[in-house]
Design an enzyme around this catalytic site. Structure first.
Site, PDB file in Angstrom:
ATOM      1  N   LEU A 192       0.867  -1.171   0.000  1.00  0.00           N
ATOM      2  CA  LEU A 192       0.000   0.000   0.000  1.00  0.00           C
ATOM      3  C   LEU A 192       0.904   1.220   0.000  1.00  0.00           C
ATOM      4  O   LEU A 192       1.963   1.217   0.644  1.00  0.00           O
ATOM      5  CB  LEU A 192      -0.899   0.024   1.246  1.00  0.00           C
ATOM      6  CG  LEU A 192      -1.978  -1.045   1.367  1.00  0.00           C
ATOM      7  CD1 LEU A 192      -2.702  -0.911   2.713  1.00  0.00           C
ATOM      8  CD2 LEU A 192      -2.983  -0.953   0.226  1.00  0.00           C
ATOM      9  N   ASP A 193       0.501   2.266  -0.691  1.00  0.00           N
ATOM     10  CA  ASP A 193       1.270   3.504  -0.666  1.00  0.00           C
ATOM     11  C   ASP A 193       1.413   3.983   0.774  1.00  0.00           C
ATOM     12  O   ASP A 193       0.575   3.699   1.626  1.00  0.00           O
ATOM     13  CB  ASP A 193       0.561   4.591  -1.472  1.00  0.00           C
ATOM     14  CG  ASP A 193       0.410   4.221  -2.946  1.00  0.00           C
ATOM     15  OD1 ASP A 193       1.245   3.445  -3.433  1.00  0.00           O
ATOM     16  OD2 ASP A 193      -0.546   4.696  -3.571  1.00  0.00           O
TER      17      ASP A 193
END
Length: 241
Positions: free
Chosen positions: A102-103
């Protein structure tokens, strides 16, 4: 078994990432640096990555943890810039690696495991394991015509996306379920249809939902939950020949 495959099965990283670790000289077999990821190993050797011993995949207990990732935490096992990582959120006595990413500014459900085969199943595009996200966006409201574009697929600079499930939760909040995992895909899709993302959270990974897990906390999955993850997505393709 080839060294890169052995590392992947031991949960060190994906096969491609394990290959890179070998090329970078970070893997030792019986005290000798090995630079060829195709080197054959039996699993009885003393294998280390960055000086840490890797247990044989046949003897190491396989575990999976769910983490509710806060913003600002990176989805890697270690970070060269000293930023907090998702691995820091889990108190485990085995070496864990994130299943996908995930960013840093995206929150929500992330899985950590030492089970390379399960990680491969959950992230390989051929299995199309669904992941669900909730996004708060600019320029509300999100109209039905926009949701229809998301459902049919959006053309990005790397090609058309697969059809997605899309529904509006409010004037400024959208829920999307994808069966692929391109880089920053949700953000790119919503920007393409005129609704840049303000905040993004993953709320489900396959059959597992982000329920009852506080931000920044982790829990080990039950055997039943792990089996449901193994069954998620499309069936394995039949072997060739």
């Amino acid at each position: 078994m080839r060294l890169q495959k052995h590392l992947a099965h031991a949960g060190v990283a994906s096969r491609r990432a394990s290959e890179k670790l070998v090329f970078e000289g970070r893997v030792m077999v019986d005290g000798v640096v090995v630079l060829d990821p195709a080197t054959d190993v039996t699993g009885t050797e003393h294998i280390t990555v960055d000086g840490l011993e890797i247990a044989s995949p046949t003897t190491q207990a396989r575990v999976v943890y769910a983490v509710n990732k806060p913003a600002g935490v990176v989805s890697t096992a270690r970070d060269t810039h000293g930023r907090p990582t998702v691995v820091d959120l889990v108190d485990a006595d085995v070496r864990l690696y994130p299943v996908g990413r995930l960013d840093a500014d995206t929150t929500g459900l992330l899985l950590l495991t030492n089970d390379g085969e399960l990680a491969q199943h959950l992230t390989h595009p051929s299995f199309e394991v669904p992941k669900t996200y909730r996004a708060r966006v600019e320029h509300p409201p999100v109209k039905e015509a926009t949701l229809r574009r998301l459902r049919e697929g959006v053309r990005l600079d790397d090609g058309m996306t697969l059809p997605a499930k899309a529904r509006a939760l409010s004037r400024e909040e959208v829920e999307l379920t994808l069966r692929e995992g391109r880089k920053r895909q949700v953000r790119r899709m919503l920007e393409e249809v005129g609704h840049p993302v303000v905040a993004l959270q993953r709320v489900a990974f396959g059959p597992l939902r982000l329920t009852g897990l506080a931000e920044g906390r982790a829990r080990r999955l039950t055997a039943a939950e792990v089996e449901r993850l193994r069954a998620a997505g499309r069936p394995s393709p039949p072997p060739r020949g």
